[in-house]
Design a protein around this motif. Sequence first.
Motif, PDB file in Angstrom:
ATOM      1  N   SER A  66      -0.506   4.980  11.797  1.00 32.28           N
ATOM      2  CA  SER A  66      -0.834   5.837  10.656  1.00 32.28           C
ATOM      3  C   SER A  66      -2.323   6.139  10.573  1.00 32.28           C
ATOM      4  N   CYS A  80       4.607  -2.355   2.742  1.00 33.45           N
ATOM      5  CA  CYS A  80       4.961  -0.940   2.568  1.00 33.45           C
ATOM      6  C   CYS A  80       6.469  -0.770   2.425  1.00 33.45           C
ATOM      7  N   LYS A  89       3.550   5.441   6.857  1.00 33.65           N
ATOM      8  CA  LYS A  89       2.263   4.885   6.447  1.00 33.65           C
ATOM      9  C   LYS A  89       2.130   3.405   6.801  1.00 33.65           C
ATOM     10  N   HIS A 105      -5.827   1.024   2.844  1.00 33.98           N
ATOM     11  CA  HIS A 105      -4.368   0.900   2.856  1.00 33.98           C
ATOM     12  C   HIS A 105      -3.835   0.255   1.577  1.00 33.98           C
ATOM     13  N   LEU A 108      -2.479   2.234  -1.408  1.00 32.09           N
ATOM     14  CA  LEU A 108      -1.071   2.646  -1.428  1.00 32.09           C
ATOM     15  C   LEU A 108      -0.224   1.622  -2.159  1.00 32.09           C
TER      16      LEU A 108
END
Length: 597
Positions: A66, A80, A89, A105, A108
Motif C-alpha cells: 500500500s 486493518c 491498505k 498508517h 486509519l
Amino acid sequence: MLNVLRVHLPSDIPIVGCELTPYVLLRRTDKTVTTDDVTEISPLDGHFLRYKWYRVQSDKKVAVCSVHPSEQATLQCLGCLKAKIPVSKSYHCTPKCFSDAWQHHRVLHDRAASAVNENGNEEEEVFGRFNNSGSGSINTTLSSSASSTSLTNGNVYPATVSQRNGGETWFEVGRSKTYTPSADDIGHVLKFECVVVDAETKLTVGHTNTILTSRVIPAPSPIPRQLIPVDTMGSLDDRRITSSGTFTVLSYNILSDSYASNDLYNYCPSWALSWPYRRQNLLREIVGYRADIICLQEVQSDHYDEFFAPELDKHGYYGLYKRKTNEVYNGNINTIDGCATFFRRDRFSHVKKYEVEFNKAAQSLTDAMIPTTQKKNALNRLVKDNVALIVVLEAKVNNQPIDNPGKRQLLCVANTHVNVHQDLKDVKLWQVHTLLKGLEKIAVSADIPMLVCGDFNSVPGSAPHALLAMGKVDPSHPDLAVDPLNILRPHSKLIHQLPLVSAYSSFARTVGLGYEQHKRRMDSSTNEPLFTNVTRDFIGSLDYIFYTADSLVVESLLELLDEESLRKDTALPSPEWSSDHIALLAEFRCCKNISRR
C-alpha cells in the motif's frame, strides 16, 4: 513492406485509470520511419497494424504494497482486517516499510476506532492487540483468503480465453493501441501485442511484437483535504452587506512536464513522474475540489489544448489560456507553459480578457528609462517570458447580490507566474508592481472585486509579498539593494491602492480550539502557510490567493497539508501528490461597503 522496428511503453508500471499508449516505431517500404498510427481504415503501403491487450491471470494471487505499490506485499496488518479497513491498505512490502509508515498508517485505525466506538463497540475489537511502541500486529504470511478479497475481479472477464500457459491464463481486454487499466486489472500483468496485417487478405505478416508490463497498481490516494469554515467578521469592518451566494477559487501550479525531469525529482518514482500518470492524478484532484474558478500555472500549451481544456469542459468549465512568450525559450513551442483560468459555465460568463506580457512591458521600460548603450543588458535582465492572464467574469443571476438584484456582479481574476530566479529580486518586484498597476487601471474604470492568484516565486516577507499584502515596500527592505538597472527608484513609487489581503491569513485571525491545528501550519510571523512548495532542496510558501477586502469576505479555506500528511521523508511530487506545489482554495462571499452617515 511495413515493418515494426521497436515497441516500448513510457513506463512499465501501469496504474488504474491512467491510459497506456505504447511507442511504436515503423519502417515504410521506402525505408523512412514513422510513429504514426496505421489503422485498418487508413492502411499504409497495403498494410495496417493490429493491436491486442491481455490481462495475464495467474493461478497465484498477488497482493501489492500500500506504500510502495510497485512492490509485492510480504506482510499484512491484522488491525486493518479487524477494523474493516479496505484490505488493500493493509499490505506492506517489508517490516521496515510497515514501521516507517506506522505514524501515517495508524491514522486509519484511529478513524475506524472512532467510527466503531460511536456505534457502541469496544475499542479492543477494532485495534486488536496493538502495543505502545509504534508497531502493530502483522501477518507475515499472506493468507489466500485475504489476497483473494482484494484481487478477485468478479465475473467481468471477457468470455474468450486467448491462451493458457502453465498456471497463467491470458484474457483479451482491448483491441486498440491505447488501453486504460481498470480496478479489475490490479495485481495482474498486462500484455500488449502489435502485428502487421495485410489489408487485402487480413493475414498477419511477420512476427508479433510483445510487451509485458509490471503488475497493475491502484492509483495512490492522498488523505482528502477538507474545506474549513473561517469566522473573520469580528475583525472586519461591519459597515458592509454581504450577498447570499458564495464562490470558490482554486490556485495551483501543476508542475509542467517539461520541468519534471528524473534528475531534478529523482526521489519520485519514475512511473509517478510520468505525464500519463500525473495528468490523470492532477485532473482527479482538480475536479474533486469542485471550484467555481480554477487558476492553473505551468500548463503546457499542448497539454491545455489536448487535455485540460477538453477534459474540464466535460465537467462544465470554460477555459482561457495565456502562453508564455518565447523570446528566451528556444525549445519546442508547443511545450511552452503558461497560465490557464477556468470557470464554471453555470456560475459565470466571460466578459473580458487582458493579457499581460512582461516582455512588452520591459521593452517599454527600457525605451523610456535606460540609456541606449545599456538597453541590451537591461533587456537581457528583464526579458524572461513571464505572463499574467486577467479575466473579468460576470456572475449569473442566482449569484447576484441581495441588495440590488438588477445590478451586474462582476469579478476580476488575475492569474500569474512570476519569474523563478532568486538572484533577480528586482525583476520579481518589477513584474508584481507592473501587474498591480494594470489591475489598478481596471479598478478605476469599474467598481469590481478582485482576486490575484498564482505562483509569485516570492516567500512571505519578501519585497513582492510586502507590496501585495501591505500596498508598499519599506525603503530599507534588503531586496531593494538588488537594483542594477535602477528600475525600482524612487522607492516611493512602489505602492498600490488595491486593498489586497492574503486569503490564508484568515486562519491567523480566527479564534477557537478547532483552529489550533490549522494555525500550526501557518507562519505566525507572516500569517502565511508554512509551505506551498516542497522539494528536497526547498520548503516554503510561493503561492497565494489575494483578494480585495473591501468587496470580498473569506468564508472557508482548503486545509493546509502538514509534513505528516506528506509522509515521512517524502518531498513533492510523490505518487499521491503530482506537483511540487500544493493547491490553495478559498471560498468567498461578495460584500458592499456602506458609506458612513
